[in-house]
Design an enzyme around this catalytic site. Sequence first.
Site, PDB file in Angstrom:
ATOM      1  N   LEU A 175       0.860  -1.170   0.000  1.00  0.00           N
ATOM      2  CA  LEU A 175       0.000   0.000   0.000  1.00  0.00           C
ATOM      3  C   LEU A 175       0.902   1.226   0.000  1.00  0.00           C
ATOM      4  O   LEU A 175       1.974   1.204   0.617  1.00  0.00           O
ATOM      5  CB  LEU A 175      -0.907   0.044   1.239  1.00  0.00           C
ATOM      6  CG  LEU A 175      -2.000  -1.010   1.376  1.00  0.00           C
ATOM      7  CD1 LEU A 175      -2.781  -0.772   2.674  1.00  0.00           C
ATOM      8  CD2 LEU A 175      -2.940  -1.003   0.190  1.00  0.00           C
ATOM      9  N   ASP A 176       0.485   2.283  -0.665  1.00  0.00           N
ATOM     10  CA  ASP A 176       1.242   3.524  -0.620  1.00  0.00           C
ATOM     11  C   ASP A 176       1.353   4.010   0.826  1.00  0.00           C
ATOM     12  O   ASP A 176       0.510   3.694   1.666  1.00  0.00           O
ATOM     13  CB  ASP A 176       0.547   4.613  -1.437  1.00  0.00           C
ATOM     14  CG  ASP A 176       0.396   4.240  -2.907  1.00  0.00           C
ATOM     15  OD1 ASP A 176       1.178   3.401  -3.382  1.00  0.00           O
ATOM     16  OD2 ASP A 176      -0.513   4.791  -3.557  1.00  0.00           O
TER      17      ASP A 176
END
Length: 245
Positions: A78-79
Amino acid sequence: LWHFCETLEIVQYSSFWTARGAWSLSDLPVLYKDERLLFVNKPSGLVVHRGLARDKITVADIVRDEIVGAKVFAIHRLDRGTSGVVGFALDASMASAMQAVLGSPETKKEYVALVRGPMDAEIDLDHPVPGSPDGDRVPARTFFRPLARAGRWSLVRAYPHTGRYHQIRRHLKHLSLPVVGDTKYGKGEVNRYFRQTLDFHRLFLHARSLMFRHPDTGKAIEVQAGLDESLTRVISELFPDLDDF
């Protein structure tokens, strides 16, 4: 869009936390754990594993040192600004097996985003994006479903069919629906408005659920991550009549 058999198991834990600058086990509620897999609810601001930024602590560090006590293998990313479901395999063979599972059309990922602009109908967007920061464009597809609208703000669900670099954020930018709090693809005036008016200082993108078939058992699993206080507070402010979604 998605169909699973009657063996569906739903695992959901309460998860509310805030970024304090120092991270610990309490920042990572465990969402699902068995002998070979572990999923946690990642807070916004914490990276999954150490990259070019060389963060002092990562999700992988906390999972390895405080939850598992052994080496772990991140099965997806995930960013930094995105919160929600992130998973780890507890051995290399499961990590390899989960890569195949996550690439299966049967697997479903659901995100929640707040965007500036109207989304009044479902959108199935097939639009190539760069496969890496400096890479060539590769096929990418995301299905979007509107949840609620208030003035110029829309709350939407996103279902990525592919897992490209910044795919959801890029696709929403392509639709002229920038994500609130997105400092890379969003709008500065929108982000300033939310900081100054609603004391909101993060990316409004949350990986809410992951549905997949367990490689060992064939059982359908759904892992759900609750939204943190900052997200639920903004939703309550903008969409007071939205009871549940």
